[in-house]
Design a protein around this motif. Sequence first.
Motif, PDB file in Angstrom:
ATOM      1  N   ARG A 133      14.560  19.309 -19.252  1.00  0.00           N
ATOM      2  CA  ARG A 133      13.984  18.382 -20.230  1.00  0.00           C
ATOM      3  C   ARG A 133      14.182  16.954 -19.714  1.00  0.00           C
ATOM      4  O   ARG A 133      15.277  16.572 -19.311  1.00  0.00           O
ATOM      5  N   THR A 134      13.109  16.191 -19.725  1.00  0.00           N
ATOM      6  CA  THR A 134      13.151  14.788 -19.333  1.00  0.00           C
ATOM      7  C   THR A 134      12.797  13.937 -20.543  1.00  0.00           C
ATOM      8  O   THR A 134      11.752  14.139 -21.169  1.00  0.00           O
ATOM      9  N   LEU A 135      13.675  13.011 -20.879  1.00  0.00           N
ATOM     10  CA  LEU A 135      13.495  12.149 -22.044  1.00  0.00           C
ATOM     11  C   LEU A 135      13.211  10.735 -21.562  1.00  0.00           C
ATOM     12  O   LEU A 135      14.045  10.114 -20.899  1.00  0.00           O
ATOM     13  N   VAL A 136      12.028  10.235 -21.866  1.00  0.00           N
ATOM     14  CA  VAL A 136      11.612   8.909 -21.417  1.00  0.00           C
ATOM     15  C   VAL A 136      11.809   7.911 -22.542  1.00  0.00           C
ATOM     16  O   VAL A 136      11.166   8.008 -23.595  1.00  0.00           O
ATOM     17  N   LEU A 137      12.701   6.957 -22.337  1.00  0.00           N
ATOM     18  CA  LEU A 137      12.926   5.894 -23.315  1.00  0.00           C
ATOM     19  C   LEU A 137      11.788   4.882 -23.196  1.00  0.00           C
ATOM     20  O   LEU A 137      11.631   4.228 -22.170  1.00  0.00           O
ATOM     21  N   LEU A 175       2.915  11.176 -17.218  1.00  0.00           N
ATOM     22  CA  LEU A 175       3.721  12.368 -16.974  1.00  0.00           C
ATOM     23  C   LEU A 175       4.019  13.106 -18.277  1.00  0.00           C
ATOM     24  O   LEU A 175       3.989  14.343 -18.327  1.00  0.00           O
ATOM     25  N   ALA A 176       4.314  12.354 -19.335  1.00  0.00           N
ATOM     26  CA  ALA A 176       4.597  12.973 -20.630  1.00  0.00           C
ATOM     27  C   ALA A 176       3.363  13.683 -21.177  1.00  0.00           C
ATOM     28  O   ALA A 176       3.464  14.756 -21.789  1.00  0.00           O
ATOM     29  N   ALA A 177       2.191  13.100 -20.949  1.00  0.00           N
ATOM     30  CA  ALA A 177       0.952  13.723 -21.423  1.00  0.00           C
ATOM     31  C   ALA A 177       0.630  14.986 -20.633  1.00  0.00           C
ATOM     32  O   ALA A 177       0.108  15.965 -21.185  1.00  0.00           O
ATOM     33  N   GLU A 178       0.962  14.988 -19.329  1.00  0.00           N
ATOM     34  CA  GLU A 178       0.644  16.130 -18.465  1.00  0.00           C
ATOM     35  C   GLU A 178       1.633  17.283 -18.640  1.00  0.00           C
ATOM     36  O   GLU A 178       1.266  18.440 -18.454  1.00  0.00           O
ATOM     37  N   GLU A 179       2.898  16.964 -18.959  1.00  0.00           N
ATOM     38  CA  GLU A 179       3.931  18.000 -19.084  1.00  0.00           C
ATOM     39  C   GLU A 179       4.672  17.857 -20.409  1.00  0.00           C
ATOM     40  O   GLU A 179       5.857  17.566 -20.439  1.00  0.00           O
ATOM     41  N   PRO A 180       4.003  18.071 -21.535  1.00  0.00           N
ATOM     42  CA  PRO A 180       4.620  17.828 -22.844  1.00  0.00           C
ATOM     43  C   PRO A 180       5.813  18.720 -23.155  1.00  0.00           C
ATOM     44  O   PRO A 180       6.668  18.340 -23.946  1.00  0.00           O
ATOM     45  N   ASP A 181       5.895  19.891 -22.547  1.00  0.00           N
ATOM     46  CA  ASP A 181       7.033  20.772 -22.806  1.00  0.00           C
ATOM     47  C   ASP A 181       8.307  20.247 -22.147  1.00  0.00           C
ATOM     48  O   ASP A 181       9.403  20.430 -22.677  1.00  0.00           O
ATOM     49  N   ARG A 182       8.154  19.626 -20.982  1.00  0.00           N
ATOM     50  CA  ARG A 182       9.330  19.133 -20.245  1.00  0.00           C
ATOM     51  C   ARG A 182       9.622  17.663 -20.517  1.00  0.00           C
ATOM     52  O   ARG A 182      10.776  17.273 -20.681  1.00  0.00           O
ATOM     53  N   VAL A 183       8.572  16.841 -20.556  1.00  0.00           N
ATOM     54  CA  VAL A 183       8.740  15.388 -20.650  1.00  0.00           C
ATOM     55  C   VAL A 183       8.416  14.917 -22.063  1.00  0.00           C
ATOM     56  O   VAL A 183       7.302  15.129 -22.553  1.00  0.00           O
ATOM     57  N   ARG A 184       9.392  14.281 -22.700  1.00  0.00           N
ATOM     58  CA  ARG A 184       9.206  13.801 -24.078  1.00  0.00           C
ATOM     59  C   ARG A 184       9.424  12.278 -24.134  1.00  0.00           C
ATOM     60  O   ARG A 184      10.412  11.775 -23.599  1.00  0.00           O
ATOM     61  N   LEU A 185       8.522  11.579 -24.780  1.00  0.00           N
ATOM     62  CA  LEU A 185       8.691  10.141 -25.016  1.00  0.00           C
ATOM     63  C   LEU A 185       9.570   9.932 -26.236  1.00  0.00           C
ATOM     64  O   LEU A 185       9.378  10.586 -27.265  1.00  0.00           O
ATOM     65  N   VAL A 186      10.532   9.024 -26.118  1.00  0.00           N
ATOM     66  CA  VAL A 186      11.431   8.698 -27.227  1.00  0.00           C
ATOM     67  C   VAL A 186      11.386   7.191 -27.447  1.00  0.00           C
ATOM     68  O   VAL A 186      11.621   6.415 -26.515  1.00  0.00           O
ATOM     69  N   ASP A 187      11.075   6.782 -28.666  1.00  0.00           N
ATOM     70  CA  ASP A 187      11.002   5.358 -28.997  1.00  0.00           C
ATOM     71  C   ASP A 187      12.387   4.729 -28.849  1.00  0.00           C
ATOM     72  O   ASP A 187      13.339   5.121 -29.523  1.00  0.00           O
ATOM     73  N   ALA A 188      12.502   3.734 -27.968  1.00  0.00           N
ATOM     74  CA  ALA A 188      13.791   3.098 -27.693  1.00  0.00           C
ATOM     75  C   ALA A 188      13.936   1.747 -28.376  1.00  0.00           C
ATOM     76  O   ALA A 188      14.863   0.990 -28.064  1.00  0.00           O
ATOM     77  N   ALA A 204      16.928  19.692 -29.244  1.00  0.00           N
ATOM     78  CA  ALA A 204      17.484  20.611 -30.248  1.00  0.00           C
ATOM     79  C   ALA A 204      17.139  22.068 -29.960  1.00  0.00           C
ATOM     80  O   ALA A 204      17.939  22.976 -30.212  1.00  0.00           O
ATOM     81  N   ASP A 205      15.963  22.322 -29.393  1.00  0.00           N
ATOM     82  CA  ASP A 205      15.556  23.693 -29.107  1.00  0.00           C
ATOM     83  C   ASP A 205      16.360  24.322 -27.972  1.00  0.00           C
ATOM     84  O   ASP A 205      16.324  25.533 -27.788  1.00  0.00           O
ATOM     85  N   MET A 206      17.092  23.498 -27.219  1.00  0.00           N
ATOM     86  CA  MET A 206      17.889  23.988 -26.095  1.00  0.00           C
ATOM     87  C   MET A 206      19.349  24.219 -26.479  1.00  0.00           C
ATOM     88  O   MET A 206      20.096  24.833 -25.717  1.00  0.00           O
ATOM     89  N   LEU A 207      19.753  23.724 -27.637  1.00  0.00           N
ATOM     90  CA  LEU A 207      21.159  23.785 -28.016  1.00  0.00           C
ATOM     91  C   LEU A 207      21.574  25.211 -28.356  1.00  0.00           C
ATOM     92  O   LEU A 207      20.809  25.965 -28.942  1.00  0.00           O
TER      93      LEU A 207
END
Length: 208
Positions: A133-137, A175-188, A204-207
């Motif tokens: 999982r990649t989280l983009v701030l 990248l987030a648009a192309e790989e939505p399962d792995r890359v998630r945008l997070v409002d920083a 949360a789905d990985m916990l």
Amino acid sequence: MTSRGRFITLEGGEGAGKSTQVKALAEALRDRGIDVLVTREPGGSEGAEKIRELLLAGPEERWGARAEALLFAAARADHVEKTIAPALEAGRWVVSDRFVDSSLAYQGGAGGLGIEAVREINAFGIGQCFPDRTLVLALPEGGARARARDNEESDRIGGRPEGYHQKVDLAFRLLAAEEPDRVRLVDASGRADEVTRCLVEAVADMLP
């Protein structure tokens, strides 16, 4: 038999708060009983830290785009071999301040080498060790405010022109648009604790 750990990376433009949020996310995971290793890029292993010095110091013209991409890939290969892969195999979770998506956005997107070309270079270096999982701030107001929040002196990459950092932001969103399962945008743009809560929700789905 020990199950493989999880690999989470935090990404984003300059000054988006990654270093703060990496620590906060790691603590939130530890509070849930997870064994977490925190690391960073470029760096994270002895060899990669040496390459970090070469990459981030000196004048802008020190490296061309291709040499820069290859140096990042070399540092990343050592980082994976010496630090990340052993931790994952031992069942630990790894949280890294930047990883391969930084190269895709910076050298591939903003640097003009092409995202797929940089992806191929890195695929050779890291094998199958892509993040779970990649989280983009992300800051909606763009790179100018992001760098204004960065109190540290800019390195040779952080000090590049505004147009470069706008391309970085665009590449991360692509990248987030192309790989939505792995890359998630997070409002920083909110308070630090609100951003941390959003990061935890994004995994949360990985916990366990």
